[in-house]
Design a protein around this motif. Structure first.
Motif, mmCIF file in Angstrom:
data_model
loop_
_atom_site.group_PDB
_atom_site.id
_atom_site.type_symbol
_atom_site.label_atom_id
_atom_site.label_comp_id
_atom_site.label_asym_id
_atom_site.label_seq_id
_atom_site.Cartn_x
_atom_site.Cartn_y
_atom_site.Cartn_z
ATOM 1 N N GLU A 245 43.677 37.115 34.337
ATOM 2 C CA GLU A 245 42.718 37.428 33.266
ATOM 3 C C GLU A 245 43.496 37.528 31.960
ATOM 4 O O GLU A 245 44.352 38.396 31.817
ATOM 5 C CB GLU A 245 42.009 38.749 33.593
ATOM 6 C CG GLU A 245 41.139 39.316 32.488
ATOM 7 C CD GLU A 245 40.027 38.367 32.052
ATOM 8 O OE1 GLU A 245 39.251 37.924 32.897
ATOM 9 O OE2 GLU A 245 39.961 38.063 30.841
ATOM 10 N N SER A 246 43.190 36.641 31.013
ATOM 11 C CA SER A 246 43.988 36.671 29.782
ATOM 12 C C SER A 246 43.184 37.147 28.575
ATOM 13 O O SER A 246 43.700 37.206 27.473
ATOM 14 C CB SER A 246 44.589 35.286 29.512
ATOM 15 O OG SER A 246 43.643 34.453 28.900
ATOM 16 N N ILE A 247 41.898 37.486 28.764
ATOM 17 C CA ILE A 247 41.093 37.880 27.588
ATOM 18 C C ILE A 247 40.888 39.407 27.531
ATOM 19 O O ILE A 247 41.105 40.031 26.500
ATOM 20 C CB ILE A 247 39.700 37.199 27.596
ATOM 21 C CG1 ILE A 247 39.817 35.690 27.898
ATOM 22 C CG2 ILE A 247 38.962 37.461 26.292
ATOM 23 C CD1 ILE A 247 40.352 34.819 26.810
ATOM 24 N N PHE A 248 40.454 40.000 28.639
ATOM 25 C CA PHE A 248 40.186 41.450 28.650
ATOM 26 C C PHE A 248 41.074 42.116 29.697
ATOM 27 O O PHE A 248 41.151 41.648 30.831
ATOM 28 C CB PHE A 248 38.716 41.724 28.966
ATOM 29 C CG PHE A 248 37.795 41.259 27.880
ATOM 30 C CD1 PHE A 248 37.787 41.879 26.641
ATOM 31 C CD2 PHE A 248 36.940 40.186 28.082
ATOM 32 C CE1 PHE A 248 36.937 41.445 25.628
ATOM 33 C CE2 PHE A 248 36.089 39.738 27.080
ATOM 34 C CZ PHE A 248 36.095 40.373 25.845
ATOM 35 N N GLU A 249 41.688 43.223 29.326
ATOM 36 C CA GLU A 249 42.709 43.810 30.217
ATOM 37 C C GLU A 249 42.123 44.614 31.373
ATOM 38 O O GLU A 249 42.810 44.905 32.331
ATOM 39 C CB GLU A 249 43.687 44.685 29.402
ATOM 40 C CG GLU A 249 43.155 46.018 28.957
ATOM 41 C CD GLU A 249 42.511 45.985 27.577
ATOM 42 O OE1 GLU A 249 42.438 47.043 26.950
ATOM 43 O OE2 GLU A 249 42.072 44.906 27.127
ATOM 44 N N ASN A 250 40.837 44.936 31.283
ATOM 45 C CA ASN A 250 40.302 45.880 32.267
ATOM 46 C C ASN A 250 39.177 45.242 33.071
ATOM 47 O O ASN A 250 38.134 45.828 33.263
ATOM 48 C CB ASN A 250 39.772 47.104 31.500
ATOM 49 C CG ASN A 250 39.565 48.282 32.404
ATOM 50 O OD1 ASN A 250 39.998 48.264 33.559
ATOM 51 N ND2 ASN A 250 38.889 49.298 31.907
ATOM 52 N N ARG A 251 39.413 44.016 33.522
ATOM 53 C CA ARG A 251 38.274 43.295 34.074
ATOM 54 C C ARG A 251 38.346 43.124 35.589
ATOM 55 O O ARG A 251 37.655 42.293 36.149
ATOM 56 C CB ARG A 251 38.151 41.934 33.391
ATOM 57 C CG ARG A 251 36.706 41.594 33.253
ATOM 58 C CD ARG A 251 36.343 40.489 32.372
ATOM 59 N NE ARG A 251 34.877 40.483 32.363
ATOM 60 C CZ ARG A 251 34.136 39.710 31.648
ATOM 61 N NH1 ARG A 251 34.682 38.850 30.837
ATOM 62 N NH2 ARG A 251 32.822 39.790 31.715
ATOM 63 N N PHE A 252 39.173 43.937 36.258
ATOM 64 C CA PHE A 252 39.265 43.814 37.719
ATOM 65 C C PHE A 252 38.728 45.061 38.414
ATOM 66 O O PHE A 252 39.035 45.306 39.570
ATOM 67 C CB PHE A 252 40.716 43.568 38.141
ATOM 68 C CG PHE A 252 41.183 42.159 37.901
ATOM 69 C CD1 PHE A 252 40.553 41.081 38.517
ATOM 70 C CD2 PHE A 252 42.262 41.896 37.072
ATOM 71 C CE1 PHE A 252 40.988 39.768 38.302
ATOM 72 C CE2 PHE A 252 42.710 40.598 36.853
ATOM 73 C CZ PHE A 252 42.069 39.532 37.475
ATOM 74 N N LYS A 253 37.927 45.851 37.682
ATOM 75 C CA LYS A 253 37.471 47.125 38.279
ATOM 76 C C LYS A 253 36.628 46.916 39.528
ATOM 77 O O LYS A 253 36.593 47.762 40.407
ATOM 78 C CB LYS A 253 36.663 47.915 37.243
ATOM 79 C CG LYS A 253 37.556 48.660 36.270
ATOM 80 C CD LYS A 253 36.758 49.563 35.379
ATOM 81 C CE LYS A 253 35.686 48.777 34.655
ATOM 82 N NZ LYS A 253 34.864 49.550 33.777
ATOM 83 N N TYR A 254 35.947 45.785 39.595
ATOM 84 C CA TYR A 254 35.067 45.515 40.736
ATOM 85 C C TYR A 254 35.836 45.225 42.024
ATOM 86 O O TYR A 254 35.256 45.194 43.104
ATOM 87 C CB TYR A 254 34.179 44.303 40.399
ATOM 88 C CG TYR A 254 34.982 43.040 40.249
ATOM 89 C CD1 TYR A 254 35.221 42.211 41.325
ATOM 90 C CD2 TYR A 254 35.568 42.705 39.020
ATOM 91 C CE1 TYR A 254 36.004 41.073 41.200
ATOM 92 C CE2 TYR A 254 36.337 41.579 38.883
ATOM 93 C CZ TYR A 254 36.559 40.773 39.972
ATOM 94 O OH TYR A 254 37.343 39.664 39.836
ATOM 95 N N VAL A 255 37.152 44.986 41.874
ATOM 96 C CA VAL A 255 37.940 44.597 43.054
ATOM 97 C C VAL A 255 37.901 45.696 44.123
ATOM 98 O O VAL A 255 37.854 45.409 45.322
ATOM 99 C CB VAL A 255 39.386 44.234 42.629
ATOM 100 C CG1 VAL A 255 40.322 44.215 43.830
ATOM 101 C CG2 VAL A 255 39.390 42.864 41.941
ATOM 102 N N ASP A 256 37.884 46.960 43.691
ATOM 103 C CA ASP A 256 37.785 48.062 44.672
ATOM 104 C C ASP A 256 36.518 47.919 45.509
ATOM 105 O O ASP A 256 36.532 48.139 46.713
ATOM 106 C CB ASP A 256 37.722 49.419 43.953
ATOM 107 C CG ASP A 256 39.071 49.799 43.375
ATOM 108 O OD1 ASP A 256 40.071 49.157 43.776
ATOM 109 O OD2 ASP A 256 39.113 50.702 42.523
ATOM 110 N N GLU A 257 35.428 47.549 44.845
ATOM 111 C CA GLU A 257 34.153 47.390 45.558
ATOM 112 C C GLU A 257 34.238 46.222 46.536
ATOM 113 O O GLU A 257 33.768 46.295 47.661
ATOM 114 C CB GLU A 257 33.010 47.148 44.567
ATOM 115 C CG GLU A 257 32.829 48.241 43.527
ATOM 116 C CD GLU A 257 32.413 49.556 44.131
ATOM 117 O OE1 GLU A 257 31.264 49.682 44.541
ATOM 118 O OE2 GLU A 257 33.265 50.465 44.194
#
Ligand code: UD1
Length: 432
Positions: free
Chosen positions: A327-339
């Protein structure tokens, strides 16, 4: 609170009509208030972000007449305030387009700081830098979280954006369109919705050249006039259904699209083993086997969109072998990975990179949509999963997808919007 309940396992098959582009519509709605004449806009998606934007516009005296579900007439003649400060406005990111529009029309704007998806820090320094260059010397954020910008006069300027930003590019077009002389925006965003906003402004009498390239040249005009305009189809809604086809081993034709806007998405789908058929205004995705692994990095247009990152991650989670998503645009975009992990995915996130060891199947679970696009991606995961998935917080998904559940059902998905546990039980009894 509404939820989606899904029984996974059915391949999606059929055709789906794609609606108007939400992110283009938000810019176009803001632009529409810059004339005192009436503007007719068609193909406006009926989604929550658009409703909030219209509510904000009405709060300052804009008259909005709904002709049908997707057509509105807008008149900004009776705007009585340049201050937009309702609490609700914090819910949408694109509220900041009202600053560009009000500043451009009245040389004065005060708008509550935008919210939107929590996918990173999302600064607005480039917007403010541009407003200042155009003559709004005080442009900044003041106590209480208001963005302010006032100018005695607006004068064209040469603005270099430090990074490619859709928001700042559109906002600066709005602010510059009636500024005296020429404005040049360098390192401009090239996204289809930037071009759509520029085309709309040009239909209103603006003189904008180069939208869609990284240098946009704007010659200020005295005033803008009414027009009729149809918003382009939503690239991300289309891409989401294309990945839903891939993940469920389906056969889906997305209709009413501009295939050129979907090229980076189609290319990745082919890489992971799907067949793609393009016609003038439709793209068909046929998936017959488990996805192949690949690597992908999100980039500004024409690169692979950050708004499709969760959807491709869901697909690669089911691929054989190791895939890497950066992900090169927004730094916090993997939050869904936990789900997604709770559904059986094997994904390790290291800073802006997700390393995915594909699993052969997902298992249904109770999960929460953390933001708009990730919410849609988790629904797709549920469609491919064994058993039942319940997705909470679907208000995020409804910010940007019109009738998501209805469109999926029409493709054969077993999904329903329910309000409580009783609704879930009823659904389970129905689908067996
Ligand atoms: C828009 C889209 C969003 C999409 C994003 C990237 C809308 C309403 N939203 O968001 O769906 O994910 O483009 O395609 O159209 N940045 C700064 N300073 C600024 C502005 C941006 O540092 O002043 C940074 C951002 O933090 C981000 C990058 O630039 O890292 C791109 O942001 P930008 O293109 O502006 O995104 P949005 O317009 O907020």
């Amino acid at each position: 609170m509404e939820q989606y309940v899904i029984k996974g396992g059915s391949p999606l098959v059929g055709e789906v009509e794609i609606g108007g582009a939400k992110n283009a519509a938000l810019g176009i709605l803001a632009a529409s208030i810059m004339t005192d004449e009436t503007v007719l806009i068609e193909n406006v998606p009926d989604v929550r972000d658009i409703k909030v934007m219209m509510q904000a516009m009405e709060s300052i005296g804009v008259i909005i007449q709904h002709i049908d579900r997707h057509t509105v007439k807008i008149n900004g003649r009776n705007i009585n305030s340049q201050v937009v400060d309702g609490d609700y406005i914090k819910r949408i990111r694109a509220s900041y387009y009202l600053i560009g529009a009000l500043l451009g029309k009245y040389k004065s704007a005060e708008v509550t700081l935008p919210g939107g998806c929590n996918i990173g820090t999302r600064p607005i320094d480039q917007h403010l830098k541009g407003f200042r260059a155009l003559g709004a010397k005080d442009a900044g954020v003041v106590g209480g979280g208001m963005i302010v910008a006032h100018a005695d006069e607006l004068k064209g300027a040469h603005i270099y954006l430090d990074m490619v930003t859709v928001g700042a590019t559109i906002n600066l077009m709005l602010a510059a369109v009636m500024a005296e002389g020429q404005t040049i925006i360098e390192n401009a965003a090239k996204e289809p919705h930037v071009v759509d906003v520029a085309n709309f402004l040009n239909c209103m009498g603006a003189n904008i050249k180069g939208a869609g390239t990284d240098v946009i040249r704007i010659r200020g005009v005295q005033s803008l006039h009414g027009t009729e305009y149809t918003i382009i189809p939503d690239q991300i809604e289309a891409g989401t259904f294309m990945f839903a086809a891939a993940v469920t081993k389906g056969d889906v034709t997305v209709k009413n699209v501009i295939p050129k806007h979907l090229e980076s998405i189609s290319a990745k789908l082919m890489e992971i083993g799907c067949e793609i058929e393009e016609s003038d205004d439709a793209v068909r995705v046929v998936a017959t086997k488990r996805p192949l692994h690949t690597h992908v990095k999100t980039l500004p247009y024409p690169g692979f969109p950050t708004d499709m990152q969760p959807q491709i991650t869901v697909a690669l989670g089911l691929a054989e072998g190791t895939s890497i998503v950066t992900e090169s645009i927004f730094e916090n975009r993997f939050k869904y990975v936990d789900e997604l992990t709770r559904m059986g995915a094997s994904i390790k996130v290291e800073s802006s990179t997700a390393i995915i060891e594909g699993v052969s199947r997902y298992t249904g679970a109770s999960i929460t949509a953390p933001d708009l696009r990730a919410g849609a991606a988790l629904v797709i995961a549920g469609l491919a999963a064994d058993g039942y998935t319940v997705v909470d917080d679907i208000r995020y998904i409804e910010r940007g997808y019109e009738d998501f559940d209805v469109k999926l059902r029409n493709l054969g998905a077993m999904i329903e919007k329910v309000e409580d546990d009783r609704g879930i039980q009823k659904f389970k009894l129905k689908v067996g």
